[in-house]
Design a protein around this motif. Structure first.
Motif, short mmCIF file in Angstrom:
data_model
loop_
_atom_site.label_atom_id
_atom_site.label_comp_id
_atom_site.label_asym_id
_atom_site.label_seq_id
_atom_site.Cartn_x
_atom_site.Cartn_y
_atom_site.Cartn_z
N SER A 1 1.05 -2.10 5.28
CA SER A 1 2.25 -2.30 4.47
C SER A 1 2.32 -3.69 3.85
O SER A 1 2.90 -3.87 2.78
N SER A 2 1.69 -4.68 4.49
CA SER A 2 1.69 -6.02 3.90
C SER A 2 0.88 -6.07 2.62
O SER A 2 1.08 -6.95 1.78
N HIS A 3 -0.05 -5.11 2.45
CA HIS A 3 -0.83 -5.02 1.21
C HIS A 3 -0.18 -4.05 0.22
O HIS A 3 -0.35 -4.20 -1.00
N GLN A 4 0.56 -3.06 0.72
CA GLN A 4 1.18 -2.08 -0.17
C GLN A 4 2.22 -2.70 -1.10
O GLN A 4 2.46 -2.19 -2.19
N TYR A 5 2.85 -3.77 -0.63
CA TYR A 5 3.95 -4.35 -1.42
C TYR A 5 3.59 -5.75 -1.91
O TYR A 5 4.34 -6.70 -1.78
N ASP A 6 2.40 -5.80 -2.51
CA ASP A 6 1.90 -6.99 -3.21
C ASP A 6 2.34 -6.86 -4.66
O ASP A 6 1.74 -6.10 -5.43
N GLY A 7 3.42 -7.56 -5.02
CA GLY A 7 3.95 -7.44 -6.38
C GLY A 7 5.00 -6.37 -6.53
O GLY A 7 5.40 -6.05 -7.66
N ARG A 8 5.47 -5.80 -5.43
CA ARG A 8 6.49 -4.76 -5.47
C ARG A 8 7.61 -5.10 -4.50
O ARG A 8 7.36 -5.62 -3.42
N GLY A 9 8.85 -4.79 -4.87
CA GLY A 9 9.97 -4.95 -3.96
C GLY A 9 10.64 -6.31 -4.05
O GLY A 9 10.33 -7.14 -4.91
N THR A 10 11.57 -6.54 -3.15
CA THR A 10 12.36 -7.77 -3.18
C THR A 10 11.67 -8.93 -2.48
O THR A 10 11.86 -10.08 -2.86
N TRP A 11 10.91 -8.63 -1.42
CA TRP A 11 10.16 -9.67 -0.68
C TRP A 11 8.72 -9.23 -0.69
O TRP A 11 8.34 -8.28 -0.01
N GLN A 12 7.89 -9.93 -1.46
CA GLN A 12 6.55 -9.48 -1.73
C GLN A 12 5.52 -10.30 -0.97
O GLN A 12 5.82 -11.35 -0.40
N ARG A 13 4.29 -9.81 -0.99
CA ARG A 13 3.23 -10.42 -0.20
C ARG A 13 3.05 -11.92 -0.50
O ARG A 13 2.91 -12.74 0.41
N ALA B 1 9.38 1.52 2.60
CA ALA B 1 8.76 0.96 1.40
C ALA B 1 8.95 -0.56 1.36
O ALA B 1 9.46 -1.11 0.40
N GLU B 2 8.52 -1.21 2.44
CA GLU B 2 8.55 -2.68 2.47
C GLU B 2 7.40 -3.21 3.31
O GLU B 2 6.85 -2.52 4.18
N LEU B 3 7.06 -4.48 3.09
CA LEU B 3 5.87 -5.01 3.71
C LEU B 3 6.01 -5.27 5.20
O LEU B 3 5.01 -5.34 5.93
N PHE B 4 7.21 -5.37 5.75
CA PHE B 4 7.38 -5.61 7.19
C PHE B 4 7.33 -4.33 8.02
O PHE B 4 7.40 -4.39 9.24
#
Length: 325
Positions: free
Chosen positions: A206-218, A265-268
């Motif tokens: 998930s830390s890679h899935q939200y690279d450039g996506r969402g409110t708190w990104q990689r 749907a978040e990196l954490f």
């Protein structure tokens, strides 16, 4: 790592699309000041405006910081007609440990004080990179110790205190719970960890899935950990305190019951699921909620969404159970 992200809930995705974006600026130490100045992320009405006509009193107090460190400021929120001794909530704000302010959580706390009749103590702590680890977590632990020692004065039952926070505040809450265990107090009834920031490694799916996506990104997450830990951040061979990055703890036994939530749907997401699983592996208590299609901080940015209503109900249910309300 090539990964396909879990899609956002359609309504939540529309909320994200409507939010302002800082296009083309890569996160770096030079952008931290701008991050702190951004009013769009956490608009903060005054405490009095948040309370409005509700029967709640607010008081700022200056309390001792860690040994050799500056004093801390906390805000105490109490029902006007307090039925003491009441349970206590000790809150730690988010912001990646590089930004944020305690008053961004005032709306959440005022609602809980009104709903549950509890006393809330909301702490201000020093931020990285000016104040790297251990300053933030030691500040938070010092504030908790003050709350426990002054429980009678505050109208709090010292045996019914929950430490809580979202994002970085959730990670710091987990660190404070570990400190309280290892330093033999204060006693905690629970830890309410909302999309907590626990792992400096940034190696999960998930830390890679939200690279450039969402409110708190990689990119922001990598920057935040580097600000807190310097060159040690993300190095599995480096000595990193478990109070800074709780996933580094080898032993999660004998911790207070945990409530852990995150969006799917978040990196954490993955580090939070793993933390709950490791607590269970010790025979400990953890309640885990992963909200489908939800991004980081969904309850703040989409307060009227059905998933937010479900999350708030789950938190209240858990608090009532661990605080015997």
């Amino acid at each position: 790592m090539r990964v396909t992200p879990v899609p956002f809930d359609p309504v939540l995705g529309a909320v994200l699309d409507a939010m302002p974006r800082d296009e083309g600026t890569a996160p770096s130490t030079d952008t931290i000041a701008a991050i702190r100045d951004s009013a769009s992320m956490f608009p903060m009405p005054s405490v009095a405006d948040v309370i409005g006509t509700r029967e709640i009193d607010a008081e700022d107090r200056t309390v001792p910081g860690p040994d050799g460190a500056p004093d801390l400021v906390v805000t105490v929120l109490r029902p006007r007609h307090l039925k003491a001794p009441a349970p206590g909530l000790y809150n730690i704000h988010g912001g990646g440990m590089i930004s944020g302010h305690r008053h961004q959580d005032t709306p959440r706390l005022v609602d809980l004080v009104e709903e549950l009749g509890v006393v809330a103590v909301n702490v201000e702590y020093r931020l990285a990179p000016e104040h790297p680890h251990p300053a933030p977590v030691e500040d938070c632990y010092a504030g908790l110790r003050w709350m426990a020692r002054h429980a009678a004065e505050l109208g709090v039952d010292p045996h019914r205190i929950v430490v809580m926070g979202g994002s970085a505040g959730g990670g710091l809450s987990a660190g404070v719970a570990l400190m309280a265990r290892d330093r033999e107090g204060p006693s905690l009834a629970g830890q309410l960890l909302l999309c907590p920031m626990l792992d400096d490694g940034n190696t999960t799916v998930s830390s890679h899935q939200y690279d450039g996506r969402g409110t708190w990104q990689r990119g922001m997450n990598v920057l935040a950990w580097q600000a807190l830990l310097g060159e040690r951040a993300g190095d599995p061979a480096a000595e990193v305190s478990v109070y800074a990055a709780p996933t580094r703890a080898g032993d999660l036994a004998d911790l207070p019951p945990a409530f852990i939530e995150a969006g799917s749907a978040e990196l954490f997401r993955d580090e939070d699921v793993a933390y709950a699983s490791r607590i269970w592996a010790t025979g400990g208590q953890a309640e885990l909620h992963i909200w489908q299609g939800a991004f980081h901080g969904f309850d703040i940015f989409a307060p009227d969404h059905e998933v937010t209503r479900a999350a708030l109900a789950a938190r209240l249910s858990w608090l009532r159970r661990v605080l015997a309300l």
